[in-house]
Design an enzyme around this catalytic site. Structure first.
Site, PDB file in Angstrom:
ATOM      1  N   LYS A 211     -17.529  -2.897  80.617  1.00 11.67           N
ATOM      2  CA  LYS A 211     -16.350  -3.631  80.993  1.00 11.67           C
ATOM      3  C   LYS A 211     -16.719  -5.053  81.448  1.00 11.67           C
ATOM      4  O   LYS A 211     -15.865  -5.913  81.569  1.00 11.67           O
ATOM      5  CB  LYS A 211     -15.657  -2.927  82.183  1.00 11.67           C
ATOM      6  CG  LYS A 211     -15.307  -1.487  81.920  1.00 11.67           C
ATOM      7  CD  LYS A 211     -14.825  -0.854  83.230  1.00 11.67           C
ATOM      8  CE  LYS A 211     -14.953   0.649  83.143  1.00 11.67           C
ATOM      9  NZ  LYS A 211     -14.719   1.288  84.441  1.00 11.67           N
TER      10      LYS A 211
ATOM     11  N   ARG B 253     -14.900  -6.823  90.221  1.00  8.91           N
ATOM     12  CA  ARG B 253     -14.764  -7.319  88.839  1.00  8.91           C
ATOM     13  C   ARG B 253     -13.742  -8.449  88.765  1.00  8.91           C
ATOM     14  O   ARG B 253     -13.874  -9.357  87.954  1.00  8.91           O
ATOM     15  CB  ARG B 253     -14.318  -6.183  87.902  1.00  8.91           C
ATOM     16  CG  ARG B 253     -15.415  -5.178  87.587  1.00  8.91           C
ATOM     17  CD  ARG B 253     -15.024  -4.364  86.363  1.00  8.91           C
ATOM     18  NE  ARG B 253     -15.757  -3.113  86.266  1.00  8.91           N
ATOM     19  CZ  ARG B 253     -16.965  -2.985  85.730  1.00  8.91           C
ATOM     20  NH1 ARG B 253     -17.584  -4.033  85.239  1.00  8.91           N
ATOM     21  NH2 ARG B 253     -17.553  -1.807  85.678  1.00  8.91           N
TER      22      ARG B 253
ATOM     23  N   PHE C  12     -28.918  -9.524  92.512  1.00  5.94           N
ATOM     24  CA  PHE C  12     -27.785  -8.747  92.011  1.00  5.94           C
ATOM     25  C   PHE C  12     -26.504  -9.546  92.247  1.00  5.94           C
ATOM     26  O   PHE C  12     -26.191  -9.937  93.370  1.00  5.94           O
ATOM     27  CB  PHE C  12     -27.712  -7.397  92.725  1.00  5.94           C
ATOM     28  CG  PHE C  12     -26.761  -6.452  92.055  1.00  5.94           C
ATOM     29  CD1 PHE C  12     -27.146  -5.768  90.914  1.00  5.94           C
ATOM     30  CD2 PHE C  12     -25.473  -6.275  92.545  1.00  5.94           C
ATOM     31  CE1 PHE C  12     -26.257  -4.897  90.271  1.00  5.94           C
ATOM     32  CE2 PHE C  12     -24.578  -5.415  91.909  1.00  5.94           C
ATOM     33  CZ  PHE C  12     -24.981  -4.726  90.775  1.00  5.94           C
ATOM     34  N   VAL C  13     -25.774  -9.798  91.165  1.00  4.11           N
ATOM     35  CA  VAL C  13     -24.560 -10.610  91.272  1.00  4.11           C
ATOM     36  C   VAL C  13     -23.318  -9.793  90.901  1.00  4.11           C
ATOM     37  O   VAL C  13     -23.410  -8.818  90.160  1.00  4.11           O
ATOM     38  CB  VAL C  13     -24.627 -11.882  90.381  1.00  4.11           C
ATOM     39  CG1 VAL C  13     -25.696 -12.836  90.873  1.00  4.11           C
ATOM     40  CG2 VAL C  13     -24.865 -11.528  88.919  1.00  4.11           C
TER      41      VAL C  13
ATOM     42  N   ASP D  57     -30.368  -8.919  81.887  1.00  4.99           N
ATOM     43  CA  ASP D  57     -31.297  -8.692  83.000  1.00  4.99           C
ATOM     44  C   ASP D  57     -32.672  -8.395  82.405  1.00  4.99           C
ATOM     45  O   ASP D  57     -33.416  -9.305  82.042  1.00  4.99           O
ATOM     46  CB  ASP D  57     -30.741  -7.544  83.847  1.00  4.99           C
ATOM     47  CG  ASP D  57     -31.504  -7.326  85.136  1.00  4.99           C
ATOM     48  OD1 ASP D  57     -32.486  -8.041  85.376  1.00  4.99           O
ATOM     49  OD2 ASP D  57     -31.130  -6.440  85.913  1.00  4.99           O
TER      50      ASP D  57
ATOM     51  N   GLU E  45     -21.866 -11.169  75.848  1.00 10.85           N
ATOM     52  CA  GLU E  45     -22.452 -10.346  76.919  1.00 10.85           C
ATOM     53  C   GLU E  45     -22.220 -10.987  78.279  1.00 10.85           C
ATOM     54  O   GLU E  45     -22.222 -12.210  78.402  1.00 10.85           O
ATOM     55  CB  GLU E  45     -23.970 -10.214  76.693  1.00 10.85           C
ATOM     56  CG  GLU E  45     -24.360  -9.006  75.860  1.00 10.85           C
ATOM     57  CD  GLU E  45     -24.440  -7.718  76.695  1.00 10.85           C
ATOM     58  OE1 GLU E  45     -23.820  -7.657  77.769  1.00 10.85           O
ATOM     59  OE2 GLU E  45     -25.131  -6.797  76.254  1.00 10.85           O
TER      60      GLU E  45
ATOM     61  N   ASP F 247     -19.509  -5.817  88.377  1.00 12.30           N
ATOM     62  CA  ASP F 247     -19.102  -4.965  89.500  1.00 12.30           C
ATOM     63  C   ASP F 247     -20.251  -4.513  90.380  1.00 12.30           C
ATOM     64  O   ASP F 247     -21.424  -4.600  90.008  1.00 12.30           O
ATOM     65  CB  ASP F 247     -18.405  -3.719  88.969  1.00 12.30           C
ATOM     66  CG  ASP F 247     -19.411  -2.724  88.354  1.00 12.30           C
ATOM     67  OD1 ASP F 247     -20.259  -3.157  87.557  1.00 12.30           O
ATOM     68  OD2 ASP F 247     -19.351  -1.530  88.697  1.00 12.30           O
TER      69      ASP F 247
HETATM   70  P1  5GP Z   1     -30.480  -4.981  81.039  1.00  9.06           P
HETATM   71  O1  5GP Z   1     -30.572  -3.899  80.020  1.00  9.06           O
HETATM   72  O2  5GP Z   1     -30.507  -6.362  80.471  1.00  9.06           O
HETATM   73  O3  5GP Z   1     -31.482  -4.805  82.152  1.00  9.06           O
HETATM   74  O4  5GP Z   1     -29.107  -4.730  81.794  1.00  9.06           O
HETATM   75  C1  5GP Z   1     -27.929  -5.299  81.404  1.00  9.06           C
HETATM   76  C2  5GP Z   1     -26.751  -4.650  82.094  1.00  9.06           C
HETATM   77  O5  5GP Z   1     -27.080  -4.285  83.460  1.00  9.06           O
HETATM   78  C3  5GP Z   1     -25.603  -5.623  82.194  1.00  9.06           C
HETATM   79  O6  5GP Z   1     -24.761  -5.565  81.064  1.00  9.06           O
HETATM   80  C4  5GP Z   1     -24.913  -5.182  83.483  1.00  9.06           C
HETATM   81  O7  5GP Z   1     -24.025  -4.138  83.187  1.00  9.06           O
HETATM   82  C5  5GP Z   1     -26.040  -4.635  84.330  1.00  9.06           C
HETATM   83  N1  5GP Z   1     -26.549  -5.655  85.267  1.00  9.06           N
HETATM   84  C6  5GP Z   1     -27.744  -6.296  85.197  1.00  9.06           C
HETATM   85  N2  5GP Z   1     -27.881  -7.169  86.208  1.00  9.06           N
HETATM   86  C7  5GP Z   1     -26.733  -7.091  86.941  1.00  9.06           C
HETATM   87  C8  5GP Z   1     -26.263  -7.769  88.119  1.00  9.06           C
HETATM   88  O8  5GP Z   1     -26.909  -8.641  88.734  1.00  9.06           O
HETATM   89  N3  5GP Z   1     -25.036  -7.414  88.573  1.00  9.06           N
HETATM   90  C9  5GP Z   1     -24.254  -6.475  87.947  1.00  9.06           C
HETATM   91  N4  5GP Z   1     -23.055  -6.215  88.498  1.00  9.06           N
HETATM   92  N5  5GP Z   1     -24.667  -5.816  86.829  1.00  9.06           N
HETATM   93  C10 5GP Z   1     -25.896  -6.126  86.335  1.00  9.06           C
END
Ligand code: 5GP
Length: 186
Positions: A47, A169, A156-157, A107, A103, A163
């Protein structure tokens, strides 16, 4: 929802509303120039990307098509594992289409890397990524991300689609969470 929670549950505003709006218009202008004369399909991942996708699409000077998919990634807590399952697939076939994967945040990059492999296997004419936020230090895989809104620190944002336990959100800014004060109850 405005930034009045900052100072209680939220630590600080990282990106305010005018800055988000301005950068999104720049991204839309770049996309419009790069895809001039083409039929573009924006693919959003639910979402978190909903707010960004809605504003990016509205900032485009030309018509774009939009579709959404939902994936669940298996990891520990806030850590991504790269093991992903499709919960809701796209309605529109990608074959021969110019696809922009929209996207919220990159992260570790593991989710995106899986998504790119999965979507490429459907033979789009082209596939590029437009991410609002990128945590450069966290990237574990080499990824070619053509459009990036903001490079942010490895914190973490929340807000603008992102969320914490489904909260924040609808916050109109991107803010960092204060883990000591944040609760999972609204
Ligand atoms: P990745 O596979 O790149 O580590 O993770 C991506 C997903 O992790 C993002 O689409 C999001 O859902 C979640 N995510 C990663 N970092 C953050 C963050 O700082 N805050 C939030 N709310 N979700 C995050």
């Amino acid at each position: 929802m405005g930034p009045e929670h900052v100072g209680t549950e939220l630590a600080e505003v990282l990106i305010d509303e005018p800055t988000l709006t301005g950068r999104i218009q720049q991204l839309a202008n770049s996309l419009a120039a790069d895809y001039e004369g083409e039929r573009v399909l924006f693919v959003g991942v639910l979402k978190g990307a909903v707010m960004f996708m809605a504003d990016l699409a509205r900032a485009m000077p030309c018509s774009v098509e939009m579709d959404f998919m939902s994936v669940s990634s298996y990891g520990y807590g806030t850590q991504s594992s790269g093991v992903v399952r499709i919960m809701k697939d796209l309605d529109i076939p990608l074959e021969g289409r110019h696809v922009v994967l929209v996207e919220d945040i990159i992260d570790s990059g593991l989710t995106l890397s899986w998504l790119l492999r999965t979507l490429s296997a459907r033979h789009p004419a082209s596939l590029e990524v437009c991410a609002l936020l990128r945590k450069r230090e966290a990237l574990q895989v080499e990824l070619d991300i053509k459009y990036v809104g903001f490079d942010i620190p490895n914190a973490f944002v929340v807000g603008y689609g992102l969320d914490y336990a489904e909260r924040f959100r609808n916050l109109s800014v991107i803010a960092t969470l204060d883990p000591a004060n944040a609760t999972t109850a609204g």
